[in-house]
Enzyme design. Structure first.
Site, PDB file in Angstrom:
ATOM      1  N   SER A 171      27.500  61.538  44.151  1.00  0.00           N
ATOM      2  CA  SER A 171      26.715  62.761  44.268  1.00  0.00           C
ATOM      3  C   SER A 171      25.240  62.421  44.423  1.00  0.00           C
ATOM      4  O   SER A 171      24.756  61.438  43.846  1.00  0.00           O
ATOM      5  CB  SER A 171      26.911  63.617  43.016  1.00  0.00           C
ATOM      6  OG  SER A 171      25.936  64.626  42.925  1.00  0.00           O
ATOM      7  N   TYR A 184      28.386  64.275  34.165  1.00  0.00           N
ATOM      8  CA  TYR A 184      28.900  64.037  35.516  1.00  0.00           C
ATOM      9  C   TYR A 184      28.215  62.850  36.182  1.00  0.00           C
ATOM     10  O   TYR A 184      28.873  61.913  36.655  1.00  0.00           O
ATOM     11  CB  TYR A 184      28.698  65.308  36.343  1.00  0.00           C
ATOM     12  CG  TYR A 184      29.093  65.199  37.791  1.00  0.00           C
ATOM     13  CD1 TYR A 184      30.390  64.879  38.164  1.00  0.00           C
ATOM     14  CD2 TYR A 184      28.161  65.455  38.806  1.00  0.00           C
ATOM     15  CE1 TYR A 184      30.763  64.801  39.494  1.00  0.00           C
ATOM     16  CE2 TYR A 184      28.521  65.387  40.142  1.00  0.00           C
ATOM     17  CZ  TYR A 184      29.817  65.057  40.478  1.00  0.00           C
ATOM     18  OH  TYR A 184      30.176  64.980  41.802  1.00  0.00           O
TER      19      TYR A 184
END
Length: 318
Positions: A171, A184
């Site tokens: 990400s 995350y």
């Protein structure tokens, strides 16, 4: 990062010519006679990537927990002329992953390209996380331990054959250190640094590790944060185009421009980026989903200041 707006499995003529001049193969050339294992293939990026690879002539091995949804993906791959095999697996179960690897190698003999796409994202501030250690455990399990277990299963064959690629879908938040995403991005960053270490060890084996720092993608994973309905985001098909270019180009890293800028700026002067991140943190609150309550009608409203901030940091999830 490319917008990847071309139809899955195809390339526009000018783009194909440029890629050829640079020495990059087309997607059909890159996946011909290749076995491509894609996790999280029942929806979103994984499904779209499977369809694109199948349309280009690759054989896709579809992995996710739900067999019915995987079969639906397989039908879509077959509808564009591709070949797909369904391998249901709960990737939160390490023993199940070992069985998956054994079954795949027994049935297909090898994995040429592994796309670690399955993942879990949690958007929750520190203030709401003091009693939620399990958030950190479950993100680490799916985003880090599961792909590690898979890689340990397929890398020996890749190294022996002197050919292979592992694509880890990460990400842009790892580069920008986005607030509220601590659990995350920590799990994704762990996978990233492991790939760096392993790349040094497998360099002579023609095994390539590629990390894709994906921008925000409009998938079911982001649906609980209704605010993101107002954010610019890639479609799953555009994101799949990025994955396909990673297959053909075999780069070490793929990221949007703002991610590269943030990473370099953070290395030079983290205090400035701390202020930017703090600004984003204060502009966008915790969602009611993160608070465990139903979303109100106005949960997704943006102020003029927050709209400007989103445009300046396009692709970043705040």
């Amino acid at each position: 990062m490319s917008n990847a707006l071309n139809k899955p499995g195809t390339e526009s003529t000018p783009h194909a010519i440029v890629r050829s001049l640079r020495g990059h193969p087309s997607l059909p050339d890159a996946v011909r006679d290749k076995l491509v294992l894609i996790t999280g293939a029942s929806s979103g990026i994984g499904e779209a990537a499977a369809i694109a690879v199948g349309a280009a002539g690759g054989t896709v091995l579809l992995v996710a927990r739900g067999e019915e949804k995987l079969r639906a993906t397989a039908a879509k791959v077959e509808s564009v002329g591709g070949v797909a095999h369904v391998h249901p697996c709960d990737l939160t179960d390490l023993d199940a992953i070992d069985k998956l690897v054994a079954d795949v190698l027994a049935q297909h003999g090898r994995v040429d390209i592994l796309v670690n796409n399955a993942g879990r994202s949690i958007r929750r501030s520190l203030a709401l996380s003091y009693d939620r250690f399990h958030d950190y455990q479950r993100t680490m399990q799916l985003n880090y331990f599961a792909p590690v277990r898979l890689m340990l299963g397929v890398l020996p064959g890749m190294r022996e054959r002197k050919s292979g690629q592992v694509i880890n879908i990460s990400s842009v938040g790892v580069l920008t250190r986005a607030p509220r995403f601590g659990a995350y991005i920590a799990s994704k960053a762990a996978l990233d640094t492991l790939a760096d270490a392993w790349q040094a060890e497998t360099q002579d084996d023609n095994v390539r590790f590629t990390t894709v720092y994906m921008s925000l993608v409009r998938t079911p994973m982001i649906a609980p944060t209704t605010l993101y309905q107002k954010f610019p985001a890639l479609t799953p098909e555009q994101a799949a185009g990025v994955v396909c270019e990673a297959i053909t180009d075999r780069p070490r890293r793929v990221s949007p421009a703002f991610g590269r800028f943030a990473f370099l700026a953070d290395a030079i002067t983290p205090e400035i980026l701390d202020s930017v991140r703090n600004r984003g943190f204060k502009l966008f609150g915790d969602s009611t989903a993160a608070k465990g309550r139903p979303a109100p009608v106005d949960d997704d409203k943006l102020t003029p200041a927050s709209k400007a901030f989103v445009e300046a940091t396009r692709g970043v999830h705040w």
